[in-house]
Design a protein around this motif. Sequence first.
Motif, short mmCIF file in Angstrom:
data_model
loop_
_atom_site.label_atom_id
_atom_site.label_comp_id
_atom_site.label_asym_id
_atom_site.label_seq_id
_atom_site.Cartn_x
_atom_site.Cartn_y
_atom_site.Cartn_z
N ARG A 73 23.22 53.09 51.29
CA ARG A 73 22.92 52.66 49.92
C ARG A 73 24.13 52.93 49.04
N HIS A 74 24.48 51.93 48.22
CA HIS A 74 25.65 52.09 47.36
C HIS A 74 25.38 51.43 46.02
N ARG A 75 25.64 52.15 44.94
CA ARG A 75 25.51 51.62 43.60
C ARG A 75 26.79 51.88 42.82
N LEU A 76 27.20 50.89 42.05
CA LEU A 76 28.42 51.01 41.25
C LEU A 76 28.12 51.77 39.96
N GLN A 77 28.89 52.81 39.69
CA GLN A 77 28.77 53.57 38.45
C GLN A 77 30.18 53.86 37.95
N PHE A 78 30.42 53.62 36.66
CA PHE A 78 31.76 53.77 36.11
C PHE A 78 31.74 54.65 34.87
N THR A 79 32.85 55.34 34.67
CA THR A 79 33.05 56.10 33.44
C THR A 79 33.50 55.13 32.35
N PRO A 80 33.39 55.52 31.09
CA PRO A 80 33.87 54.64 30.00
C PRO A 80 35.34 54.24 30.17
N LEU A 81 36.18 55.16 30.64
CA LEU A 81 37.59 54.84 30.84
C LEU A 81 37.77 53.79 31.94
N GLU A 82 37.00 53.91 33.00
CA GLU A 82 37.08 52.92 34.09
C GLU A 82 36.59 51.55 33.63
N ILE A 83 35.57 51.53 32.79
CA ILE A 83 35.07 50.26 32.25
C ILE A 83 36.15 49.60 31.41
N LEU A 84 36.85 50.39 30.61
CA LEU A 84 37.94 49.86 29.79
C LEU A 84 39.06 49.29 30.67
N GLU A 85 39.42 50.03 31.72
CA GLU A 85 40.47 49.56 32.63
C GLU A 85 40.08 48.24 33.28
N LEU A 86 38.83 48.12 33.72
CA LEU A 86 38.38 46.89 34.37
C LEU A 86 38.32 45.73 33.38
N ALA A 87 37.91 46.02 32.15
CA ALA A 87 37.83 44.96 31.14
C ALA A 87 39.22 44.42 30.81
N VAL A 88 40.19 45.30 30.64
CA VAL A 88 41.56 44.86 30.37
C VAL A 88 42.12 44.10 31.57
N GLY A 89 41.85 44.62 32.78
CA GLY A 89 42.34 43.96 33.98
C GLY A 89 41.74 42.59 34.20
N ALA A 90 40.48 42.41 33.78
CA ALA A 90 39.83 41.11 33.95
C ALA A 90 40.53 40.03 33.14
N VAL A 91 41.12 40.43 32.01
CA VAL A 91 41.80 39.46 31.13
C VAL A 91 43.26 39.26 31.55
N THR A 92 43.90 40.34 31.97
CA THR A 92 45.34 40.27 32.23
C THR A 92 45.71 40.11 33.71
N LEU A 93 45.13 40.95 34.56
CA LEU A 93 45.53 40.97 35.97
C LEU A 93 44.80 39.92 36.82
N LEU A 94 43.50 39.78 36.60
CA LEU A 94 42.68 38.95 37.47
C LEU A 94 43.20 37.51 37.60
N PRO A 95 43.48 36.80 36.51
CA PRO A 95 43.96 35.41 36.66
C PRO A 95 45.26 35.32 37.43
N VAL A 96 46.19 36.24 37.15
CA VAL A 96 47.50 36.20 37.82
C VAL A 96 47.34 36.47 39.31
N ARG A 97 46.54 37.46 39.64
CA ARG A 97 46.38 37.82 41.05
C ARG A 97 45.66 36.72 41.84
N ILE A 98 44.69 36.08 41.22
CA ILE A 98 44.00 34.99 41.92
C ILE A 98 44.96 33.87 42.24
N VAL A 99 45.82 33.51 41.28
CA VAL A 99 46.82 32.45 41.52
C VAL A 99 47.78 32.86 42.64
N CYS A 100 48.24 34.10 42.59
CA CYS A 100 49.17 34.59 43.63
C CYS A 100 48.53 34.58 45.01
N LEU A 101 47.27 34.97 45.09
CA LEU A 101 46.58 34.99 46.38
C LEU A 101 46.29 33.58 46.88
#
Length: 438
Positions: free
Chosen positions: A15-43
């Motif tokens: 059994r596995h459930r995702l749980q994040f700290t507020p700092l991790e949520i912020l990191e993922l939110a910023v990454g979704a806007v900046t890193l995710l599109p670039v990495r998808i194109v590169c891959l």
Amino acid sequence: MVRRFPEPAVWNPVRHRLQFTPLEILELAVGAVTLLPVRIVCLIITWPLTMFSIYLAGIGSRVGDRLSPLQRLWLFKVSTPLTRLCFFFFGFLWVKYKGKRAPHQEAPVNVVAPHASPHDGMFAGGLIYGSMLSCKELADHFVTRILVIAGELVIVDRSSAEARAKVKDAVLAFLQDPTRQTHLMAFAEGTCGNGESLLCFRRGSFLAGVPVQPIALDFGSAQKLASWTFDGNHVAIGVLLQLCRLHTPLTIRFLDVYYPSEAEKEDATLFADNVQAVMARALNIPHTRHTYEDGVLAMKAMELGLPSSAGTIECGAVKPALGLSGDELADQLKRFAAINTVKDASVTVEQMASYFAWPVQQHVQSLFNEYDTGHCKALTFRDFLFGLVDLTHAVPNREELESKIYERLSNEKGAVDRSGVLQLLESADDADVSGEDA
């Protein structure tokens, strides 16, 4: 009496459930806007190129063939750097290596753990390299067949007991083949857990009785993103979240070579258990006797409306003692679900009595207490199975069963009426134990 086992160190490792700290949520939110599109194109650009280069490395070869020196040179000089580039775009900016890999002549078998995600095979093949022990289903599809050929994977059939018995032949054939110069690698757990403990190691990698080198994959704080198991988030969610992280840490740890004793050479199960314990200590996580079958039972439990923990009974320890097949365990889980009307994975004496039409009297309560190992006034599915097998499968006939229950309950305080025992058995015989109406 059926042998009892101590409670597992971890009750539900699938059994596995995702749980994040507020700092991790912020990191993922910023990454979704900046890193995710670039990495998808590169891959999108690099992944097809990598797969095509691997396809070229194995062109002209079939499953089970050895690669020629030229094919191997292409694989290491072209495909491997491209694979590492894909890992970079996937978020693994750098990979740490600790320890030293022993040469093939010293430790021909590498045991890799924990196995917590479908990506583990890519990490092992692309960053460590070796001929992995893999299921035959991988050779049935075009994309994965490319990896099977180029990686010189050793294919084993796990579809039946007869086929699984041939695993030792496949391992010995690999190790005794003088044309093989690569290590044999295997994820000894044989299935994906949540990475927070080591599941029971399968015997296949240890049947040859040769020295093995354990290799630990440590994702550190990112383990929760890498995990994908029976009761958890969809694999695509984990992939997308990893792409949103700036860096996903991975440490590949080469542990000391484990040299089996004479007893371990004769007993592959003992060998596997001891190596599992060594790796668990190195990773500082517990180890259990849960197996792939626990995951199957966990999924069955969820289908029946129970928590997945109802099915995680630690099959590696319990199943041999019970003498029940996988189908029989599934049938008994269905019966347990029918009794557990509130679907909380624990049966009270009132639920048990209601299902079997028993009056809640002293002899019923005493029998229930006998198998309430946690003294919590409720039976888990594991407790239920021990009681079932102990009172039925372990005796040859009805008369001895009656005597056994009577003797068991007579050890409790107060006298027990033998007629109460007979009433208990007769009402159990009349009850619907199939669970079809659940």
